[in-house]
Design a protein around this motif. Sequence first.
Motif, mmCIF file in Angstrom:
data_model
loop_
_atom_site.group_PDB
_atom_site.id
_atom_site.type_symbol
_atom_site.label_atom_id
_atom_site.label_comp_id
_atom_site.label_asym_id
_atom_site.label_seq_id
_atom_site.Cartn_x
_atom_site.Cartn_y
_atom_site.Cartn_z
ATOM 1 N N ARG A 1 -15.780 8.170 19.294
ATOM 2 C CA ARG A 1 -16.720 7.056 19.435
ATOM 3 C C ARG A 1 -16.260 5.856 18.613
ATOM 4 N N LEU A 2 -15.687 6.123 17.444
ATOM 5 C CA LEU A 2 -15.247 5.056 16.526
ATOM 6 C C LEU A 2 -13.900 5.426 15.956
ATOM 7 N N ILE A 3 -13.042 4.438 15.808
ATOM 8 C CA ILE A 3 -11.753 4.661 15.152
ATOM 9 C C ILE A 3 -11.530 3.574 14.112
ATOM 10 N N GLY A 4 -10.983 3.990 12.973
ATOM 11 C CA GLY A 4 -10.737 3.039 11.900
ATOM 12 C C GLY A 4 -9.432 3.328 11.185
ATOM 13 N N CYS B 1 0.840 -1.202 0.000
ATOM 14 C CA CYS B 1 0.000 0.000 0.000
ATOM 15 C C CYS B 1 0.872 1.248 0.000
ATOM 16 N N ARG B 2 0.268 2.352 -0.451
ATOM 17 C CA ARG B 2 1.004 3.612 -0.473
ATOM 18 C C ARG B 2 0.236 4.725 0.249
ATOM 19 N N THR B 3 -1.077 4.495 0.481
ATOM 20 C CA THR B 3 -1.887 5.500 1.168
ATOM 21 C C THR B 3 -2.471 4.908 2.446
ATOM 22 N N VAL B 4 -2.318 5.628 3.542
ATOM 23 C CA VAL B 4 -2.850 5.207 4.837
ATOM 24 C C VAL B 4 -3.881 6.237 5.287
ATOM 25 N N THR B 5 -5.040 5.761 5.728
ATOM 26 C CA THR B 5 -6.134 6.655 6.130
ATOM 27 C C THR B 5 -6.621 6.307 7.528
ATOM 28 N N VAL B 6 -6.759 7.310 8.359
ATOM 29 C CA VAL B 6 -7.319 7.137 9.700
ATOM 30 C C VAL B 6 -8.708 7.773 9.719
ATOM 31 N N LYS B 7 -9.666 7.022 10.229
ATOM 32 C CA LYS B 7 -11.046 7.503 10.310
ATOM 33 C C LYS B 7 -11.446 7.651 11.778
ATOM 34 N N ILE B 8 -12.088 8.742 12.083
ATOM 35 C CA ILE B 8 -12.540 8.996 13.453
ATOM 36 C C ILE B 8 -13.988 9.474 13.421
ATOM 37 N N LYS B 9 -14.817 8.883 14.261
ATOM 38 C CA LYS B 9 -16.190 9.370 14.443
ATOM 39 C C LYS B 9 -16.304 9.864 15.883
ATOM 40 N N THR B 10 -16.712 11.089 16.058
ATOM 41 C CA THR B 10 -16.774 11.670 17.398
ATOM 42 C C THR B 10 -18.075 11.302 18.102
ATOM 43 N N LEU C 1 -2.819 10.420 13.435
ATOM 44 C CA LEU C 1 -3.653 10.601 14.627
ATOM 45 C C LEU C 1 -3.169 11.782 15.469
ATOM 46 N N LYS C 2 -1.863 11.864 15.653
ATOM 47 C CA LYS C 2 -1.322 12.934 16.495
ATOM 48 C C LYS C 2 -1.484 14.308 15.852
ATOM 49 N N GLU C 3 -1.526 14.321 14.514
ATOM 50 C CA GLU C 3 -1.726 15.591 13.809
ATOM 51 C C GLU C 3 -3.194 16.014 13.820
ATOM 52 N N SER C 4 -4.090 15.053 14.032
ATOM 53 C CA SER C 4 -5.524 15.354 14.036
ATOM 54 C C SER C 4 -5.883 16.098 15.318
ATOM 55 N N LYS C 5 -6.620 17.138 15.158
ATOM 56 C CA LYS C 5 -7.043 17.916 16.317
ATOM 57 C C LYS C 5 -8.385 17.382 16.802
ATOM 58 N N ILE C 6 -8.338 16.528 17.825
ATOM 59 C CA ILE C 6 -9.553 15.911 18.348
ATOM 60 C C ILE C 6 -10.158 16.834 19.399
ATOM 61 N N SER C 7 -11.264 17.482 19.053
ATOM 62 C CA SER C 7 -11.902 18.421 19.978
ATOM 63 C C SER C 7 -13.041 17.778 20.762
ATOM 64 N N GLN C 8 -13.436 16.574 20.331
ATOM 65 C CA GLN C 8 -14.520 15.848 21.004
ATOM 66 C C GLN C 8 -14.068 14.415 21.264
ATOM 67 N N PRO C 9 -14.639 13.757 22.263
ATOM 68 C CA PRO C 9 -14.303 12.349 22.508
ATOM 69 C C PRO C 9 -14.604 11.494 21.281
ATOM 70 N N PHE D 1 -21.138 12.125 16.424
ATOM 71 C CA PHE D 1 -21.330 11.382 15.169
ATOM 72 C C PHE D 1 -20.784 12.126 13.950
ATOM 73 N N THR D 2 -19.845 13.029 14.184
ATOM 74 C CA THR D 2 -19.162 13.689 13.073
ATOM 75 C C THR D 2 -17.980 12.820 12.660
ATOM 76 N N VAL D 3 -17.879 12.562 11.358
ATOM 77 C CA VAL D 3 -16.824 11.685 10.855
ATOM 78 C C VAL D 3 -15.690 12.515 10.260
ATOM 79 N N HIS D 4 -14.470 12.218 10.673
ATOM 80 C CA HIS D 4 -13.265 12.866 10.146
ATOM 81 C C HIS D 4 -12.357 11.795 9.561
ATOM 82 N N THR D 5 -11.854 12.018 8.358
ATOM 83 C CA THR D 5 -10.869 11.111 7.770
ATOM 84 C C THR D 5 -9.671 11.924 7.305
#
Length: 378
Positions: A326-329, A277-286, A316-324, A289-293
């Motif tokens: 709920r889901l991580i992918g 693989c060449r692309t890595v994606t992190v998914k977060i749902k707060t 993940l560390k670069e992502s600014k998580i302002s809410q707890p 229920f807001t989804v950030h990728t």
Amino acid sequence: MRKIIHVDMDAFFASVEQHDNPKLKGKPVIVGGLSGRGVVSTCSYEARKYGIHSAMPMYMAKTLCPHGVFLPVRFERYREVSKKVFDILYEITNIVEPLSIDEAYLDVTDIDKNPEDIAKEIKEKVYMTTGLTVSAGVSYNKFLAKIASDWNKPDGLMVISEDMVPDILRPLSVSKVYGIGEKSSERLKKIGIEKVDDLLKLSEEELTNIFGKYGKEIYDRIRGIDLRPVETYRETKSIGKETTLKKDTDDIDLLSKYLKRFSKIISSELKEERLYCRTVTVKIKTSHFTVHTKSRTLNEYIDSPEDIYNVATAILKESKISQPVRLIGLSVSNLSRNKIKQLSLFDSEIRKNIKIDKIVYEVNKKLGGYFVKKGSDI
């Protein structure tokens, strides 16, 4: 005319569990995530009588059927059984298109044998080898074969011939038509179109207005026309894993642990399919229920769990998580069967062929190294 067979294992995960533990036969078995936020992967036909279905939240399934048998997913066991089933299919023909771990198309056009007899042979061999039942549909194209296999589950066998179309399709829900998803079905329902019979009354132009470029395909499909070939190789576009957490959290260390586990699973699947693989994606749902990728595309192909994890945690560390959370992918894409080696500027052999001054060298060193092919200019 083509001869296509669609095979679909009956309630696969749940059936494997019932086979491995005969005490579960006849009982409502639900397989999936057992946490409070888990979802149903598969359930037995006994459980379906209570309104339980795949993708349903597990807490809802427990409410509908509190006396059900709830079991975790055992992917390794299911893969083991799936391999036995696909070995049987490949004994019949090499023209097999896997759709999932428990479902496939076969093109048996060139086999001098009645396709219904071939389907019966598959059903018998699968049962003798695994103790499980499979439903099969036979027709002259993929769409109709799929409709046929779902006709009288479980352990069903249905043949749809040319003279049966389109009448046999008229009473079916529009959701049964390949290309019409859940949202489209709801949209059609709002304008009074619920059955295939309703679709058949619309012109090709009207369907194109509704579905855009797919309108003609749907127009043809419900009239028994589907020219899609059985594809022996289905290119994997991405591989991923995600989970809904037991409790919302903003603990980076905890989220990193999930990414580490996902990285190992994804790496294993990449190596199993001989992919990089060449692309890595992190998914977060707060918790709202807001989804950030967020994705990062690398200059080199990777497949090791360590490399995938390092990129994922950096994202993940670069992502600014302002809410707890709920889901991580975690998922990987931009896949290739060849690992294109893109060497560092600091490779001794490359340095013989590239002129670079000290300033650029030091900057490059701090940035971790650019990747260029041998002989490239900067």
